[in-house]
Design a protein around this motif. Structure first.
Motif, PDB file in Angstrom:
ATOM      1  N   PHE A   1       0.753  -1.302   0.059  1.00 30.86           N
ATOM      2  CA  PHE A   1      -0.049   0.057  -0.006  1.00 30.86           C
ATOM      3  C   PHE A   1       0.840   1.124   0.093  1.00 30.86           C
ATOM      4  N   THR A   2       2.135   1.184  -0.511  1.00 33.68           N
ATOM      5  CA  THR A   2       2.912   2.348  -0.621  1.00 33.68           C
ATOM      6  C   THR A   2       2.241   3.480  -1.387  1.00 33.68           C
ATOM      7  N   GLY A   3       2.391   4.628  -0.615  1.00 29.80           N
ATOM      8  CA  GLY A   3       1.601   5.684  -1.356  1.00 29.80           C
ATOM      9  C   GLY A   3       0.346   6.101  -1.064  1.00 29.80           C
ATOM     10  N   LYS A   4      -0.222   5.037  -0.406  1.00 26.24           N
ATOM     11  CA  LYS A   4      -1.641   5.210  -0.133  1.00 26.24           C
ATOM     12  C   LYS A   4      -1.900   5.640   1.348  1.00 26.24           C
ATOM     13  N   VAL A   5      -3.080   6.397   1.625  1.00 26.58           N
ATOM     14  CA  VAL A   5      -3.433   7.133   2.578  1.00 26.58           C
ATOM     15  C   VAL A   5      -4.653   6.210   3.547  1.00 26.58           C
ATOM     16  N   VAL A   6      -4.515   5.910   4.562  1.00 28.12           N
ATOM     17  CA  VAL A   6      -5.384   4.938   5.172  1.00 28.12           C
ATOM     18  C   VAL A   6      -5.922   5.440   6.395  1.00 28.12           C
ATOM     19  N   LEU A   7      -7.211   5.677   6.541  1.00 28.31           N
ATOM     20  CA  LEU A   7      -7.527   6.206   7.773  1.00 28.31           C
ATOM     21  C   LEU A   7      -8.553   5.178   8.536  1.00 28.31           C
ATOM     22  N   VAL A   8      -7.897   4.920   9.697  1.00 30.56           N
ATOM     23  CA  VAL A   8      -8.697   3.686  10.458  1.00 30.56           C
ATOM     24  C   VAL A   8      -9.172   4.333  11.876  1.00 30.56           C
ATOM     25  N   THR A   9     -10.620   4.300  11.924  1.00 34.55           N
ATOM     26  CA  THR A   9     -11.162   4.849  13.056  1.00 34.55           C
ATOM     27  C   THR A   9     -11.097   3.680  14.065  1.00 34.55           C
ATOM     28  N   GLY A  10     -11.061   4.348  15.225  1.00 34.81           N
ATOM     29  CA  GLY A  10     -11.133   3.188  16.734  1.00 34.81           C
ATOM     30  C   GLY A  10      -9.867   2.574  16.524  1.00 34.81           C
ATOM     31  N   SER A  11      -8.697   2.957  16.219  1.00 35.51           N
ATOM     32  CA  SER A  11      -7.548   2.442  16.039  1.00 35.51           C
ATOM     33  C   SER A  11      -6.601   2.368  17.158  1.00 35.51           C
TER      34      SER A  11
ATOM     35  N   ILE B   1      -9.261  -4.529  16.897  1.00 35.01           N
ATOM     36  CA  ILE B   1      -9.070  -4.669  15.628  1.00 35.01           C
ATOM     37  C   ILE B   1      -8.552  -3.492  14.909  1.00 35.01           C
ATOM     38  N   GLY B   2      -8.872  -2.310  15.251  1.00 33.53           N
ATOM     39  CA  GLY B   2      -8.698  -1.140  14.631  1.00 33.53           C
ATOM     40  C   GLY B   2      -7.079  -0.958  14.837  1.00 33.53           C
ATOM     41  N   ALA B   3      -6.420  -1.156  16.145  1.00 31.12           N
ATOM     42  CA  ALA B   3      -5.047  -0.966  16.426  1.00 31.12           C
ATOM     43  C   ALA B   3      -4.357  -2.064  15.253  1.00 31.12           C
ATOM     44  N   ALA B   4      -4.977  -3.393  15.095  1.00 29.32           N
ATOM     45  CA  ALA B   4      -4.157  -4.412  14.197  1.00 29.32           C
ATOM     46  C   ALA B   4      -4.220  -4.197  12.884  1.00 29.32           C
ATOM     47  N   THR B   5      -5.414  -3.523  12.510  1.00 31.69           N
ATOM     48  CA  THR B   5      -5.548  -3.020  10.931  1.00 31.69           C
ATOM     49  C   THR B   5      -4.615  -1.838  10.685  1.00 31.69           C
ATOM     50  N   ALA B   6      -4.440  -0.855  11.588  1.00 30.72           N
ATOM     51  CA  ALA B   6      -3.645   0.189  11.247  1.00 30.72           C
ATOM     52  C   ALA B   6      -2.141  -0.120  11.235  1.00 30.72           C
ATOM     53  N   LEU B   7      -1.764  -1.258  12.161  1.00 27.14           N
ATOM     54  CA  LEU B   7      -0.492  -1.746  12.009  1.00 27.14           C
ATOM     55  C   LEU B   7      -0.041  -2.503  10.743  1.00 27.14           C
ATOM     56  N   LEU B   8      -1.110  -3.200  10.347  1.00 26.57           N
ATOM     57  CA  LEU B   8      -0.829  -4.162   9.013  1.00 26.57           C
ATOM     58  C   LEU B   8      -0.710  -3.130   7.738  1.00 26.57           C
ATOM     59  N   PHE B   9      -1.500  -2.256   7.785  1.00 27.82           N
ATOM     60  CA  PHE B   9      -1.362  -1.309   6.856  1.00 27.82           C
ATOM     61  C   PHE B   9       0.084  -0.502   6.991  1.00 27.82           C
ATOM     62  N   ALA B  10       0.443  -0.119   8.116  1.00 26.95           N
ATOM     63  CA  ALA B  10       1.792   0.583   8.390  1.00 26.95           C
ATOM     64  C   ALA B  10       2.672  -0.332   7.686  1.00 26.95           C
ATOM     65  N   GLN B  11       2.780  -1.783   8.096  1.00 28.72           N
ATOM     66  CA  GLN B  11       3.747  -2.579   7.665  1.00 28.72           C
ATOM     67  C   GLN B  11       3.742  -2.762   6.188  1.00 28.72           C
ATOM     68  N   SER B  12       2.640  -2.371   5.630  1.00 24.88           N
ATOM     69  CA  SER B  12       2.606  -2.466   4.205  1.00 24.88           C
ATOM     70  C   SER B  12       2.687  -1.284   3.512  1.00 24.88           C
ATOM     71  N   GLY B  13       3.448  -0.482   4.070  1.00 24.37           N
ATOM     72  CA  GLY B  13       3.766   0.981   3.372  1.00 24.37           C
ATOM     73  C   GLY B  13       2.990   1.975   3.224  1.00 24.37           C
ATOM     74  N   ALA B  14       1.825   1.875   3.942  1.00 23.03           N
ATOM     75  CA  ALA B  14       0.949   3.167   3.904  1.00 23.03           C
ATOM     76  C   ALA B  14       1.098   4.142   4.787  1.00 23.03           C
ATOM     77  N   ASN B  15       0.773   5.273   4.671  1.00 20.58           N
ATOM     78  CA  ASN B  15       0.397   6.430   5.481  1.00 20.58           C
ATOM     79  C   ASN B  15      -0.798   6.088   6.363  1.00 20.58           C
TER      80      ASN B  15
END
Length: 278
Positions: free
Chosen positions: A7-17, A21-35
């Motif tokens: 997800f390099t270059g992508k901007v991902v907003l995760v509510t309740g993070s 589940i929200g924290a795990a989701t934010a972390l996975l997107f960060a690990q995948s290169g997202a902002n």
């Protein structure tokens, strides 16, 4: 075999993070290169998750941290404005924020509890989606709503209002998929079963009893365990990927360890444990 998303270059907003589940989701997107935008009401939780995201980001990208209550429209507006101001765009909106309140229709405070549930689990999602459309249309972005497998179930164990909120969220998902399709915005839902997190403890259930509930239900699941935040995060990442799931919109994706398939009910072992609270 693990699946790696880019997800390099992508901007991902995760509510309740700030947890679960929200924290795990934010972390996975960060690990995948997202902002990533990490947001919640707990400032310490937001800060902790944001640091973990930075540490595990391939390029040590620092998330945007926003503390706020999404039942407040001005906080929603501030969240969106801050996201676009910092990153210039929005690609993925994950509507994860949610609460659960055990309440019975014959109790004096039922309607107040019902309104609080709907304000968080449905109204905040509707408002945030409404405000994010203009930004997602520019990026051909997508929305993933975190619902629940109980949207497919009726129940008599003090969770009718919660089940109703998730059923309404599923319908909102499908309606938005149809309405936003011409703008090339995909909208899907993930419906978890029971997932180990602090979600139930926020209902006033002691942690020791929460573990008993998870163990009791998980033992009955076809997969042999209850869920973890990472299980749901992986499903979210799949749906967010235009490469993997570009032909999916309006889908209600059940990720519940076989809960519904096995016709399991919360009235069994879990209800025996919950009876200790009454």
């Amino acid at each position: 075999m693990s699946v790696n998303y880019d997800f390099t270059g992508k901007v991902v907003l995760v509510t309740g993070s700030s947890s679960g589940i929200g924290a795990a989701t934010a972390l996975l997107f960060a690990q995948s290169g997202a902002n990533v935008v990490v947001t919640g009401r707990n400032a310490d939780g937001v800060r902790k998750v944001a640091k973990q995201c930075t540490d595990e980001s391939p390029k040590q990208l620092k998330p945007l941290e926003v503390v706020g209550d999404l039942t407040n429209e001005s906080d929603c507006d501030r969240l969106i404005h801050s996201t676009v101001q910092k990153f210039g765009k929005l690609d993925v909106l994950v509507n994860n924020v949610g609460i659960a309140i055990r309440t019975d229709v014959y109790k004096q405070d039922f309607y107040e509890n019902y309104k609080n549930l709907m304000q968080t689990n449905l109204n905040s999602v509707v408002y945030l989606t409404h405000k994010c459309v203009e930004h997602l249309a520019k990026t051909n972005g997508n929305i993933i709503n975190i619902s629940s497998n109980v949207s497919h179930m009726s129940a008599g164990n003090s969770v009718s209002a919660y089940n109703m909120s998730k059923a309404a969220l599923d319908m909102f998902t499908k309606c938005m998929a149809a309405e936003l399709g011409p703008k090339r915005i995909r909208v899907n839902s993930v419906n978890p079963g029971i997932v180990m997190s602090n979600f139930v403890t926020r209902m006033g259930v002691p942690e020791a009893i929460v573990h008993k509930i998870h163990d009791a239900i998980g033992a009955k699941y076809p997969v042999g365990r209850s869920g973890e935040g990472r299980d749901i995060a992986n499903t979210v990442a799949y749906l967010a990927s235009d490469t993997a799931a570009g032909f999916m919109t309006g889908s209600i994706v059940v990720a519940d360890g076989g809960h519904l398939a096995a016709n399991l009910s919360f009235e069994g072992e879990s209800q025996q444990v919950l009876s200790q609270l009454k």
